[in-house]
Every structure is written in structure tokens, then in C-alpha cells.
Design a protein around this motif. Structure first.
Motif, PDB file in Angstrom:
ATOM      1  N   ILE A 151      -6.967  12.895  16.964  1.00  0.00           N
ATOM      2  CA  ILE A 151      -6.941  12.134  18.213  1.00  0.00           C
ATOM      3  C   ILE A 151      -8.378  11.987  18.717  1.00  0.00           C
ATOM      4  N   GLY A 152      -8.782  10.736  18.960  1.00  0.00           N
ATOM      5  CA  GLY A 152     -10.132  10.528  19.491  1.00  0.00           C
ATOM      6  C   GLY A 152     -10.718   9.216  19.007  1.00  0.00           C
ATOM      7  N   GLY A 153     -11.789   8.800  19.640  1.00  0.00           N
ATOM      8  CA  GLY A 153     -12.435   7.530  19.316  1.00  0.00           C
ATOM      9  C   GLY A 153     -12.849   7.402  17.863  1.00  0.00           C
ATOM     10  N   VAL A 154     -13.143   8.523  17.215  1.00  0.00           N
ATOM     11  CA  VAL A 154     -13.582   8.458  15.805  1.00  0.00           C
ATOM     12  C   VAL A 154     -12.550   7.776  14.908  1.00  0.00           C
ATOM     13  N   VAL A 155     -11.283   7.821  15.319  1.00  0.00           N
ATOM     14  CA  VAL A 155     -10.228   7.216  14.491  1.00  0.00           C
ATOM     15  C   VAL A 155     -10.483   5.713  14.306  1.00  0.00           C
ATOM     16  N   SER A 156     -11.148   5.109  15.293  1.00  0.00           N
ATOM     17  CA  SER A 156     -11.385   3.661  15.197  1.00  0.00           C
ATOM     18  C   SER A 156     -12.375   3.313  14.081  1.00  0.00           C
TER      19      SER A 156
ATOM     20  N   PRO B 271      -3.606   6.895  27.108  1.00  0.00           N
ATOM     21  CA  PRO B 271      -2.675   6.525  26.017  1.00  0.00           C
ATOM     22  C   PRO B 271      -3.304   5.576  24.996  1.00  0.00           C
ATOM     23  N   ALA B 272      -4.392   4.912  25.354  1.00  0.00           N
ATOM     24  CA  ALA B 272      -5.032   3.983  24.405  1.00  0.00           C
ATOM     25  C   ALA B 272      -5.981   4.703  23.439  1.00  0.00           C
ATOM     26  N   THR B 273      -6.116   6.033  23.579  1.00  0.00           N
ATOM     27  CA  THR B 273      -6.995   6.781  22.666  1.00  0.00           C
ATOM     28  C   THR B 273      -6.526   6.594  21.222  1.00  0.00           C
ATOM     29  N   PRO B 274      -7.427   6.175  20.328  1.00  0.00           N
ATOM     30  CA  PRO B 274      -7.006   6.041  18.929  1.00  0.00           C
ATOM     31  C   PRO B 274      -6.513   7.379  18.363  1.00  0.00           C
ATOM     32  N   ALA B 275      -5.468   7.315  17.547  1.00  0.00           N
ATOM     33  CA  ALA B 275      -4.902   8.542  16.972  1.00  0.00           C
ATOM     34  C   ALA B 275      -4.331   8.222  15.597  1.00  0.00           C
TER      35      ALA B 275
END
Ligand code: SAH
Length: 514
Positions: free
Chosen positions: A242-247, A200-204
Motif C-alpha cells: 500500500i502506497g504511492g510506490v505502487v503507481s 481510499p485513492a492510495t495505490p495498492a
């Protein structure tokens, strides 16, 4: 028999063209060329109507848009329409948002054409799946976060027993996930991923109207995105990333940080401006509504002088690019050969007109240092004018000064009114409708005539709309017409106007636009 070869009878063809995600610059060159050639253009809700500027005025333009449940034409009707227009021999451009084969049923349209035995070609486009995140500062892949990506439709109901999507595999997939369509199913989609073990902590993030001036982004986590979207009333059209790239957005958010981002600005279009103001404001991040206020219509001319022009005149006076275009086009329609002009000398006022003359492989015998018709009149010496014959084709608004001066000097001036300026009533690109529905934060006026033409359109002035004026003359006209001027350019140039907007743009209430 004429030795001009006969045109073979025309074979119809359909081009399935990707319109790109929205930004008018993100259309391929091939797409632009085909639009310019099309007999029929059938376009969708998500295509930027600015692309229609490339289409010939005689072409037929059909809106086949779907927005949410609001279908103007059903898919079957669209298929039938494309087939019918191609069968009739037309060059048909089927313009589809993003890439034609990324959802949006382009593949089915191609199959229909094959089944009907008709020719087609596909022109890929930049898909919103990649472009919308890119404009939100989110790279679809990045060595530290994702070495792959998957694009899926949100239309699939994940709670359905036989979902075509393998949610378990998807939850396990380490790459970036992009969901198109179905913002209303966001909760179900994120729920399915979480139920199958996604963190649930995955950046989106949600990116709405990506690459358009009205882009909006909501960044959260997979666990909170649905709640936040609901709280903010975030609506389609949007992609979910959805995914780390959003950060990386915090670092790479290049588009939404532009100085005029979030400001909707109306640019009243006049011939002289020719889009320079719009494109510069757009580059500063503004959402531009270019609303044409005037249109030029040909005026029928029935003067015998057209038939034996050659030898009847010493000078041809052209004082605007439109006058040049209308004159030469009509002249060639009548004579079919520019040499029927004879030895007449050509005088022009400005560089725009000069370019139109040179484009027809004709030389210019006179052009004043200062680009006004008074200066052109002054450039003629008295002894040169006496008894000389001048041809002066122009529009209904051209000043009296030039022919009067020449007549006073003993010249003989023949005038034709070839076109007139009328208020624009068409709204081909829907910008006027958008203005009436959504309002704007600013409207710019680059001249008194722009103000007068706008006033003549009689559109309502929505609350919160502020006026930016090019200078004191334009401001005086605006006040006379009953408008309040919020800012005035310190220097009466396009750059001056932009400077004034940038200064007060910083203090403008962004909330005034929805
Ligand atoms: N062929 C298109 C997608 C068509 S399906 C493409 O390649 O982009 C329509 C969906 O695309 C919309 O529901 C939305 O999810 C997405 N979409 C299209 N343009 C968009 C844009 N400018 N910003 C965000 N989403 C967009």
C-alpha cells in the motif's frame, strides 16, 4: 595404529536459513553451502523445492509445511524435531521461506535451541516483503513516494479490541505499508486503515507467489483492493503493498512482461540437457516444471578384474560422464588409490567425459574429433588393436558398436555394466505432483529417449498440454508413441526449441493454465 587422525564426535548444530522468496536464484551462497552439508533439512511450504537439489542424496529431508490451515506438523512438533535432530549430532538446516526472522516464527525456533543449550546460526534471506513487490515492478521506497516502509502481519484481527497494531499511527504513516499473511483479512485491514483516515485513492496491490514463475499481481487502490481480490478469487500466499510506490508498476513492470510469463512449461530432464533449457526458459519468464524421467542405479559388479586391474589392460574406454564417475568411484572404493590403475591409457568420446577424467588428474590418450563411439572406434588403427586388451565399463544402454568393432579388429574387450537406467519414481521436489494437479501449457522433448522415458512414466496427458519437439527424429518418436506434436524446432538445438516456443507462445491461450 593408523596415522589418520580420528574424527572428533560430531557436535550438532542448527542453521536457520532463509530460502528467499521463491525464485531459485534468490538463495544466499551461505544457504546453498549449508544445504550441501546438511544431514537433515526441515523445510516449509513457501520454500522453493528446487533448493533441495543442493542437498546430498543421503541427507534426510523433512517437509514441515503449513499451507493455510493445513499444518503438517504443529510449531511445537517442529521445535521438538529440530532439537531432537541437533541433539543427535546432526547438521540441521531449518529452511524457512523468505527471511527466517520476518514472521514465520524463526525467533521462537531460535529460543527453543537456546533453551536446549544447542548451537545455532542464522542465515538471513531475501524477504518476500521486499522481493515480491520488486518482481511486480514496485520499489519499496522511492524519493518521490516513500522514504520509509513498514511490514506488518495481517493475522492480527483489526476489529479486536486490543489489537497489537496501532492502526491510527499506521494510517498516518506516510511510507509504504506491506502486509504479510492473512489475504482473507484484507477487507478488515484496509477497512481499519480507511476508518483511521487513510486515503481510499492510495495505490495498492496484491502480489501472489511473488518471484515464482506463477506470480500474479492485482493492482487497485486501498478503497477497491478487497472487492477486486474477492471478485478475482485472489488467494494466499500474497503480500499486500500500500502506497504511492505502487503507481510505478506501470513503468517498472520488468518481470511479468517477459515473453513467456504466464506459461507453465514442463521440461523433461535428461542427463545431456543438464538444466540449460530450463534456466533459459525461466529467464524468459516461464514457470518451469522440471520433471526427471529417469534415474541411474548402480549394478553390483563381482569381477575379479577389479582387484588386479593394473597391468591387465592397455586401454580404458569411457564413453559417458556417468561411466567415468561410476568407474572411478568404484575403483577408488576398492583400491583407495588411483595409481592402482597402472599404465593403462584412457580413451574418451565427448568433452563431458574428458572433464571427468581430467578432474581426477588423469590424462587422455585418445578422443575423436566427432563425439560418437563410432568415431572413437574408427580412431583406432587396426595394427594398434590386434591383441590389445580393452577395459570397457558402461551403463545398460551403451551401444554394442564400439566393442564389436574392436573385437573385429582383433582386440580383446572386457565389459562391465556398472549402472542401469530406470524410470524415476521419486518426486522429491513435488514437480510431478504439481503437474498432475495444475497441468501445464507446454511440454518439451529434447530427444527421442526423453520422449520414450516420459511415456514410460505413464502420467496422464492433461487437456490443453501442447508438445514442443526438438526436431524431426524426436517428433517421429513422439507420433509413434501416439502424441500430437504442436511445434517443432526449425534447427535441432536448445536455441531452436526456445525459438519455436517463443513464436507460438505469443498465440498460446494463457487461460489454459490456472
Ligand atoms: N519469512 C517470510 C514470511 C513468512 S510469513 C518472508 O520473509 O518472506 C508467510 C507470508 O509471507 C505469506 O502469508 C505471504 O504473505 C508472504 N509470502 C511469503 N512468500 C511469498 C511470495 N513468494 N509471494 C508473496 N507472498 C509471500
Amino acid at each position: 595404529m593408523s596415522d589418520v587422525p580420528q574424527q572428533p564426535s560430531k557436535q550438532g548444530i542448527a542453521y536457520l536459513v532463509g530460502a528467499g522468496p521463491g525464485d531459485a536464484g534468490l538463495l544466499t551462497l551461505r544457504g546453498r553451502d549449508l544445504l550441501a552439508r546438511a544431514d537433515v533439512v526441515i523445510y516449509d511450504y513457501l520454500c522453493n523445492p528446487d533448493h533441495l537439489d543442493h542437498v546430498r542424496p543421503e541427507a534426510e529431508i523433512i517437509y514441515a509445511g503449513k499451507s493455510g490451515g493445513n499444518h503438517t506438523l504443529t510449531q511445537d512438533q517442529i521445535n521438538a524435531l529440530i532439537v531432537e535432530k541437533v541433539r543427535a549430532g546432526g547438521t540441521v538446516v531449518r529452511l524457512k521461506g523468505g527471511d527466517p526472522f520476518v514472521f514465520g516464527r524463526g525467533g521462537e525456533e531460535a529460543q527453543e535451541l537456546v533453551a536446549a543449550g544447542l548451537a545455532f546460526e542464522v542465515v538471513p534471506g531475501i524477504t518476500s516483503a521486499i522481493a515480491a513487490p520488486a518482481y511486480a515492478g514496485i520499489p519499496i521506497t522511492h524519493r518521490d513516494f516513500a522514504s520509509g516502509f513498514t511490514v506488518l502481519t495481517g493475522h492480527e484481527d483489526p476489529t479486536k479490541e486490543n489489537s497489537a497494531i496501532d492502526w491510527e499511527a499506521l494510517a498516518r504513516f506516510k511510507g509504504t505499508k506491506v502486509v504479510l499473511m492473512g489475504v482473507e483479512r484484507l477487507r478488515a485491514v484496509s477497512g481499519a486503515l480507511l476508518a483511521h483516515g487513510a486515503d481510499p485513492a492510495t495505490p495498492a496491490a496484491l502480489v501472489r507467489w511473488g518471484t515464482w514463475g506463477k506470480q500474479e499481481t492485482l493492482a487497485a487502490t486501498l478503497g477497491t483492493l478487497a472487492d477486486e481480490a474477492e471478485a478475482r478469487g485472489f488467494k494466499a500466499p500474497a503480500v499486500t503493498v500500500i502506497g504511492g510506490v505502487v503507481s510505478l508498476r506501470g513503468e517498472l513492470n520488468w518481470f511479468e512482461t517477459r515473453p513467456l510469463f504466464g506459461q507453465r512449461i514442463v521440461v523433461t530432464r535428461t542427463r545431456a540437457q543438464a538444466g540449460v533449457l530450463s534456466s533459459r526458459l525461466r529467464e524468459l519468464g516461464a514457470d518451469i516444471l522440471e520433471i526427471p524421467t529417469i534415474r541411474i542405479e548402480p549394478v553390483p559388479v563381482s569381477d575379479g578384474a577389479w582387484d588386479d586391474f593394473s597391468g591387465r589392460f592397455d586401454w580404458l574406454l569411457l564413453t559417458s560422464p556417468n561411466a567415468a564417475d561410476f568407474f572411478f568411484d568404484r575403483f577408488l572404493e576398492r583400491h583407495g588409490d588411483i595409481r592402482a590403475l597402472g599404465p593403462v591409457k584412457i580413451a574418451v568420446v565427448g568433452p563431458g567425459t574428458a572433464a571427468r577424467v581430467r578432474a581426477r588428474a588423469l590424462g587422455i590418450a585418445r578422443q575423436p574429433q566427432v563425439f560418437t563411439s563410432e568415431a572413437l572406434a574408427a580412431a583406432f588403427a587396426e595394427e594398434e588393436v590386434r591383441g590389445k586388451r580393452f577395459a570397457f565399463p558402461h551403463g545398460d544402454l551403451a551401444g554394442e558398436g564400439l566393442p564389436e568393432t574392436l573385437r573385429a579388429l582383433g582386440g580383446v574387450v572386457t565389459e562391465w555394466i556398472l549402472y542401469r537406467t530406470v524410470p524415476e519414481t521419486e518426486d522429491r521436489r513435488g514437480t510431478r505432483r504439481r503437474f498432475e494437479e495444475e497441468g501445464a501449457s507446454w511440454i518439451t522433448f529434447a530427444s527421442s529417449s526423453a520422449a520414450e522415458n516420459w511415456h514410460r512414466l505413464g502420467l496422464a496427458h492433461p487437456p490443453g498440454l501442447r508438445i514442443a519437439s526438438m526436431g524431426p527424429v524426436t517428433s517421429a518418436t513422439l507420433r509413434k508413441l501416439g502424441y500430437e506434436v504442436a511445434v517443432e524446432a526449425a534447427e535441432s538445438t536448445i536455441s531452436g526449441l526456445i525459438e519455436a516456443l517463443l513464436k507460438s507462445g505469443k498465440t498460446a491461450e494463457k487461460e489454459s493454465i490456472q
